[in-house]
Design a protein around this motif. Structure first.
Motif, PDB file in Angstrom:
ATOM      1  N   LEU A 134       0.640  -1.299   0.443  1.00 52.10           N
ATOM      2  CA  LEU A 134      -0.199   0.096  -0.519  1.00 52.10           C
ATOM      3  C   LEU A 134       0.667   1.023   0.232  1.00 52.10           C
ATOM      4  O   LEU A 134       0.589   2.001  -1.218  1.00 52.10           O
ATOM      5  CB  LEU A 134      -1.545   0.151   1.254  1.00 52.10           C
ATOM      6  N   PHE A 135       1.912   1.182   1.265  1.00 51.11           N
ATOM      7  CA  PHE A 135       2.741   1.999   1.341  1.00 51.11           C
ATOM      8  C   PHE A 135       3.335   2.566  -0.256  1.00 51.11           C
ATOM      9  O   PHE A 135       3.241   3.962  -1.056  1.00 51.11           O
ATOM     10  CB  PHE A 135       3.978   2.225   1.796  1.00 51.11           C
ATOM     11  N   GLY A 136       3.937   1.324  -1.094  1.00 50.75           N
ATOM     12  CA  GLY A 136       4.419   1.753  -2.976  1.00 50.75           C
ATOM     13  C   GLY A 136       3.775   2.703  -3.584  1.00 50.75           C
ATOM     14  O   GLY A 136       4.041   3.521  -4.323  1.00 50.75           O
ATOM     15  N   ALA A 137       2.108   2.189  -3.823  1.00 46.02           N
ATOM     16  CA  ALA A 137       1.191   2.254  -4.433  1.00 46.02           C
ATOM     17  C   ALA A 137       1.090   3.731  -3.976  1.00 46.02           C
ATOM     18  O   ALA A 137       0.560   5.111  -5.079  1.00 46.02           O
ATOM     19  CB  ALA A 137      -0.016   1.564  -4.523  1.00 46.02           C
ATOM     20  N   ILE A 138       1.066   4.214  -2.703  1.00 49.27           N
ATOM     21  CA  ILE A 138       0.653   5.752  -2.312  1.00 49.27           C
ATOM     22  C   ILE A 138       1.190   6.858  -2.547  1.00 49.27           C
ATOM     23  O   ILE A 138       1.045   8.216  -3.341  1.00 49.27           O
ATOM     24  CB  ILE A 138       0.520   5.893  -0.766  1.00 49.27           C
ATOM     25  N   VAL A 139       2.427   5.813  -2.849  1.00 50.32           N
ATOM     26  CA  VAL A 139       4.237   7.271  -3.091  1.00 50.32           C
ATOM     27  C   VAL A 139       4.317   7.479  -4.321  1.00 50.32           C
ATOM     28  O   VAL A 139       4.590   8.038  -5.205  1.00 50.32           O
ATOM     29  CB  VAL A 139       5.519   6.170  -2.105  1.00 50.32           C
ATOM     30  N   ARG A 140       3.987   6.002  -5.257  1.00 50.86           N
ATOM     31  CA  ARG A 140       3.891   6.540  -6.873  1.00 50.86           C
ATOM     32  C   ARG A 140       2.763   7.361  -6.982  1.00 50.86           C
ATOM     33  O   ARG A 140       2.638   8.258  -7.948  1.00 50.86           O
ATOM     34  CB  ARG A 140       2.708   4.821  -7.524  1.00 50.86           C
ATOM     35  N   ALA A 141       1.401   7.197  -6.509  1.00 52.69           N
ATOM     36  CA  ALA A 141       0.788   8.544  -6.552  1.00 52.69           C
ATOM     37  C   ALA A 141       0.965   9.881  -6.532  1.00 52.69           C
ATOM     38  O   ALA A 141       0.879  10.846  -6.672  1.00 52.69           O
ATOM     39  CB  ALA A 141      -0.671   8.364  -5.704  1.00 52.69           C
ATOM     40  N   LEU A 142       1.539   9.906  -4.848  1.00 52.38           N
ATOM     41  CA  LEU A 142       2.321  11.230  -4.484  1.00 52.38           C
ATOM     42  C   LEU A 142       2.838  12.319  -5.889  1.00 52.38           C
ATOM     43  O   LEU A 142       3.143  12.908  -6.242  1.00 52.38           O
ATOM     44  CB  LEU A 142       3.047  11.332  -3.549  1.00 52.38           C
ATOM     45  N   GLU A 143       4.008  11.249  -6.041  1.00 51.60           N
ATOM     46  CA  GLU A 143       4.719  11.679  -7.124  1.00 51.60           C
ATOM     47  C   GLU A 143       4.042  11.954  -8.362  1.00 51.60           C
ATOM     48  O   GLU A 143       4.777  12.965  -8.810  1.00 51.60           O
ATOM     49  CB  GLU A 143       6.416  10.213  -6.916  1.00 51.60           C
ATOM     50  N   THR A 144       3.598  10.748  -8.851  1.00 58.17           N
ATOM     51  CA  THR A 144       2.577  11.412  -9.996  1.00 58.17           C
ATOM     52  C   THR A 144       1.835  12.953  -9.993  1.00 58.17           C
ATOM     53  O   THR A 144       1.916  13.584 -11.201  1.00 58.17           O
ATOM     54  CB  THR A 144       2.120  10.252 -10.300  1.00 58.17           C
ATOM     55  N   PHE A 145       1.346  12.886  -8.878  1.00 56.35           N
ATOM     56  CA  PHE A 145       0.312  13.718  -8.183  1.00 56.35           C
ATOM     57  C   PHE A 145       0.948  15.884  -8.735  1.00 56.35           C
ATOM     58  O   PHE A 145       1.022  16.984  -9.225  1.00 56.35           O
ATOM     59  CB  PHE A 145       0.390  14.386  -7.438  1.00 56.35           C
ATOM     60  N   LYS A 146       2.813  15.462  -8.343  1.00 50.49           N
ATOM     61  CA  LYS A 146       3.932  16.721  -9.195  1.00 50.49           C
ATOM     62  C   LYS A 146       3.746  17.075 -10.186  1.00 50.49           C
ATOM     63  O   LYS A 146       3.880  18.283 -10.292  1.00 50.49           O
ATOM     64  CB  LYS A 146       5.378  16.114  -8.287  1.00 50.49           C
ATOM     65  N   TYR A 147       3.551  16.156 -11.617  1.00 53.78           N
ATOM     66  CA  TYR A 147       3.433  16.592 -12.961  1.00 53.78           C
ATOM     67  C   TYR A 147       2.161  16.851 -13.445  1.00 53.78           C
ATOM     68  O   TYR A 147       1.246  16.172 -13.429  1.00 53.78           O
ATOM     69  CB  TYR A 147       4.081  15.460 -13.354  1.00 53.78           C
ATOM     70  N   LYS A 148       1.257  18.154 -12.959  1.00 49.63           N
ATOM     71  CA  LYS A 148       0.304  18.797 -13.044  1.00 49.63           C
ATOM     72  C   LYS A 148      -0.443  17.588 -14.212  1.00 49.63           C
ATOM     73  O   LYS A 148      -2.054  17.933 -14.687  1.00 49.63           O
ATOM     74  CB  LYS A 148       0.297  19.993 -12.879  1.00 49.63           C
ATOM     75  N   LYS A 149       0.905  18.154 -15.680  1.00 46.61           N
ATOM     76  CA  LYS A 149      -0.223  17.772 -16.969  1.00 46.61           C
ATOM     77  C   LYS A 149      -0.935  15.427 -16.920  1.00 46.61           C
ATOM     78  O   LYS A 149      -1.908  15.812 -17.374  1.00 46.61           O
ATOM     79  CB  LYS A 149       0.681  17.909 -17.957  1.00 46.61           C
ATOM     80  N   ASN A 150       0.480  15.541 -16.650  1.00 44.11           N
ATOM     81  CA  ASN A 150      -0.622  13.995 -16.371  1.00 44.11           C
ATOM     82  C   ASN A 150      -1.228  13.782 -15.262  1.00 44.11           C
ATOM     83  O   ASN A 150      -2.434  12.652 -15.636  1.00 44.11           O
ATOM     84  CB  ASN A 150       1.231  13.380 -15.958  1.00 44.11           C
ATOM     85  N   TRP A 151      -1.468  14.548 -13.706  1.00 49.16           N
ATOM     86  CA  TRP A 151      -2.637  13.994 -13.282  1.00 49.16           C
ATOM     87  C   TRP A 151      -3.517  14.297 -13.891  1.00 49.16           C
ATOM     88  O   TRP A 151      -4.663  14.223 -14.045  1.00 49.16           O
ATOM     89  CB  TRP A 151      -2.040  15.281 -12.153  1.00 49.16           C
ATOM     90  N   GLN A 152      -3.634  15.938 -14.867  1.00 47.40           N
ATOM     91  CA  GLN A 152      -4.715  16.558 -15.127  1.00 47.40           C
ATOM     92  C   GLN A 152      -5.566  15.042 -16.038  1.00 47.40           C
ATOM     93  O   GLN A 152      -6.689  15.356 -16.620  1.00 47.40           O
ATOM     94  CB  GLN A 152      -4.981  17.524 -16.067  1.00 47.40           C
ATOM     95  N   GLU A 153      -4.570  14.609 -16.621  1.00 42.75           N
ATOM     96  CA  GLU A 153      -5.158  13.745 -17.536  1.00 42.75           C
ATOM     97  C   GLU A 153      -5.822  12.475 -16.709  1.00 42.75           C
ATOM     98  O   GLU A 153      -6.620  11.564 -17.829  1.00 42.75           O
ATOM     99  CB  GLU A 153      -4.127  12.992 -18.564  1.00 42.75           C
ATOM    100  N   LEU A 154      -4.924  11.851 -16.063  1.00 42.92           N
ATOM    101  CA  LEU A 154      -5.638  10.806 -15.126  1.00 42.92           C
ATOM    102  C   LEU A 154      -7.090  11.308 -14.581  1.00 42.92           C
ATOM    103  O   LEU A 154      -7.830  10.257 -14.225  1.00 42.92           O
ATOM    104  CB  LEU A 154      -4.551  10.253 -14.105  1.00 42.92           C
ATOM    105  N   MET A 155      -6.666  12.448 -14.029  1.00 40.82           N
ATOM    106  CA  MET A 155      -8.304  12.992 -13.356  1.00 40.82           C
ATOM    107  C   MET A 155      -9.039  12.901 -14.993  1.00 40.82           C
ATOM    108  O   MET A 155     -11.067  12.020 -14.462  1.00 40.82           O
ATOM    109  CB  MET A 155      -7.865  14.248 -13.197  1.00 40.82           C
ATOM    110  N   LYS A 156      -9.227  12.904 -16.085  1.00 41.61           N
ATOM    111  CA  LYS A 156     -10.045  12.984 -17.246  1.00 41.61           C
ATOM    112  C   LYS A 156     -10.553  11.641 -17.572  1.00 41.61           C
ATOM    113  O   LYS A 156     -11.509  11.603 -17.735  1.00 41.61           O
ATOM    114  CB  LYS A 156      -9.217  14.145 -18.561  1.00 41.61           C
TER     115      LYS A 156
END
Length: 502
Positions: A454-476
């Motif tokens: 679980l910790f590893g998956a959360i860290v992956r999400a937190l790191e991806t969150f830093k890249y706003k363009k990728n995160w916006q596409e993920l949200m869409k």
């Protein structure tokens, strides 16, 4: 629509008639997700020209001023199979309520002792009697009624006795014997008022003996989950993956051998979402409406959420959220070793809404006191606040030990919150792991039921969150995922078709 259905199933000259039997139905009485499933699925089937109706107990909490009822049958004598004269029958009434559009009639079995005087849906030592009364009462009512269903869709152990009755006591009835049954398993771990993990050989129920009389000492020991599986014409669960998982010792709750034996009649259909109600563009329960085309407005909900939980307001700080029942199934234990590290070593916040067991409440209360600007808790169910989390948090955690379907992850995705889930049951069927190379997926998935995973998956999400363009596409991508009831309803229709052809 009518022509298209009749072309697909040409032997139905009239609309297929389906009766749902459930212990809970939204909005009359609901405890978990089951009530909303019955509400939404019946209406989706209605749009497919299916004559759907619903039967449930009339609990004392149901407000007849709000839901106008009409007496259909007074003084229904429900057999108890007792030999003592004064206990041979329980007297009930049947009432009905016709909601506004769409028109899915709801029938209520009324009994003063077992329903009217009870403030809760579940949790009584005589629950086996209460739900046996429901299924037997329905069948005896149908013998006198002018509407006979082609298929009865039963739900969980509370109604597992109905297929059993149809295949035994009513097997020679000229009307009832023609009815087919579908038994829907929403959670295999609940099998009655006894602990099915610890049953002596003396008390073991093989499911094939006659159903005990209402007041027999044997009744509470009979397993109506097992009996529903044995006697129903078709069995389904609420996701394809869960349908496979329950045939293994890990998830089968001691019924895996039985389920493997009848596997040809077992399938899985994913639950859906009511997209009319769950719509961030029109939802009146969230502070600020938004959609895929105006995600900037979603940011206002995040600010509102942070203020609501008295957290530091920062758009650059990812907010982890949970909307959950606090028990072992939901994987709360996995947070114990890692939550403090997450909020102290990473720039993130955590909010949770949900009630449940004392050990989880104590853990969350203590750690929120230690990190008051990082962790916010509301340790009881709150429908409105849950919607605020969906609309305001960045990442939703669902590290479930097992999850037959799960609706929370679908609701979160609809509102732009990215799920972190364990690969089990309906979570595996709805969340695709994010692939940064190909920029695909709609969430973050881990397999092993461990805090480290679980910790590893959360860290992956937190790191991806830093890249706003990728995160916006993920949200869409998450928001575009289609979990509407329309697709699921068509699959249920196929199962009903299979049942009536048997």
């Amino acid at each position: 629509m009518k022509n298209s259905i009749s072309q697909k199933f040409p032997f139905f000259k009239k609309p297929l008639k389906v009766l749902f039997v459930s212990a809970e139905v939204y909005p009359y009485a609901t405890v978990g997700g089951l009530g909303m499933v019955i509400f939404s699925l019946s209406r989706a089937l209605k749009k497919l020209n299916i004559d759907c109706r619903i039967f449930m107990p009339k609990y004392g909490s149901i407000d007849e001023k709000k839901y106008k009822t009409e007496m259909i049958l007074e003084g229904l004598k429900v057999p108890t199979d007792e030999t003592v004269e004064e206990k041979k029958f329980l007297i009930c009434n049947v009432k009905t309520h016709f909601p506004s559009e769409p028109d899915v009639p709801v029938y209520f079995l009324e009994n003063m002792e077992y329903y009217e005087k009870r403030s809760n849906v579940y949790g009584y030592s005589d629950d086996p009697i209460r739900f046996l009364l429901l299924t037997r009462g329905i069948l005896d009512f149908l013998k006198q009624f002018d509407w006979i269903p082609d298929v009865i869709n039963c739900t969980d152990w509370h109604t597992g006795s109905l297929p059993n009755y149809l295949k035994t006591i009513y097997s020679q009835d000229p009307v009832l014997s023609k009815i087919k049954t579908l038994f829907s398993i929403h959670n295999l771990s609940h099998q009655g008022v006894f602990d099915h993990h610890f049953v002596s050989q003396m008390d073991f129920d093989d499911g094939k003996s006659p159903i005990a009389s209402f007041f027999s000492d044997k009744l509470p020991k009979q397993n109506f989950m097992r009996r529903g599986i044995i006697f129903a014409d078709i069995v389904n669960t609420v996701s394809e993956t869960y349908a496979q998982e329950i045939m293994t010792p890990e998830y089968g709750e001691k019924l895996d051998d039985l389920l493997k034996e009848v596997r040809t009649k077992v399938s899985g259909i994913l639950n859906g979402l009511d997209y009319t109600q769950m719509n961030p563009a029109t939802d009146k329960l969230i502070p600020f409406n938004f959609g895929i085309s105006n995600l900037k407005d979603r940011v206002k909900n995040k600010t509102h959420l942070q203020k609501e939980f008295n957290l530091e307001v920062s758009q650059d700080t990812p907010v982890l959220g949970m909307v959950t029942r606090l028990d072992e199934q939901k994987g709360i234990d996995l947070l114990f070793p890692i939550l403090e590290t997450l909020v102290s070593e990473f720039d993130c916040q955590f909010v949770v809404v949900g009630g449940g067991e004392a050990k989880y409440r104590s853990f969350l209360e203590e750690i929120s006191k230690k990190f008051p600007k990082k962790i916010g808790c509301h340790l009881m169910l709150d429908f409105n606040l849950s919607r605020h989390i969906f609309a305001g948090c960045d990442i939703l955690l669902m590290p479930s030990k097992f999850e037959p379907c799960g609706v929370t992850q679908m609701e979160a995705m609809r509102y732009g919150a990215i799920p972190v889930v364990r690969k089990t049951g309906g979570l595996a069927d709805t969340v695709e792991d994010f692939d940064p190379k190909n920029n695909t997926g709609n969430g973050f998935v881990f397999e092993k039921f461990s805090s480290h995973a679980l910790f590893g998956a959360i860290v992956r999400a937190l790191e991806t969150f830093k890249y706003k363009k990728n995160w916006q596409e993920l949200m869409k991508r998450a928001m575009r995922a289609d979990f509407s009831w329309e697709a699921s309803a068509k699959k249920y229709l196929e199962l009903y078709n299979k049942a009536v052809s048997i």
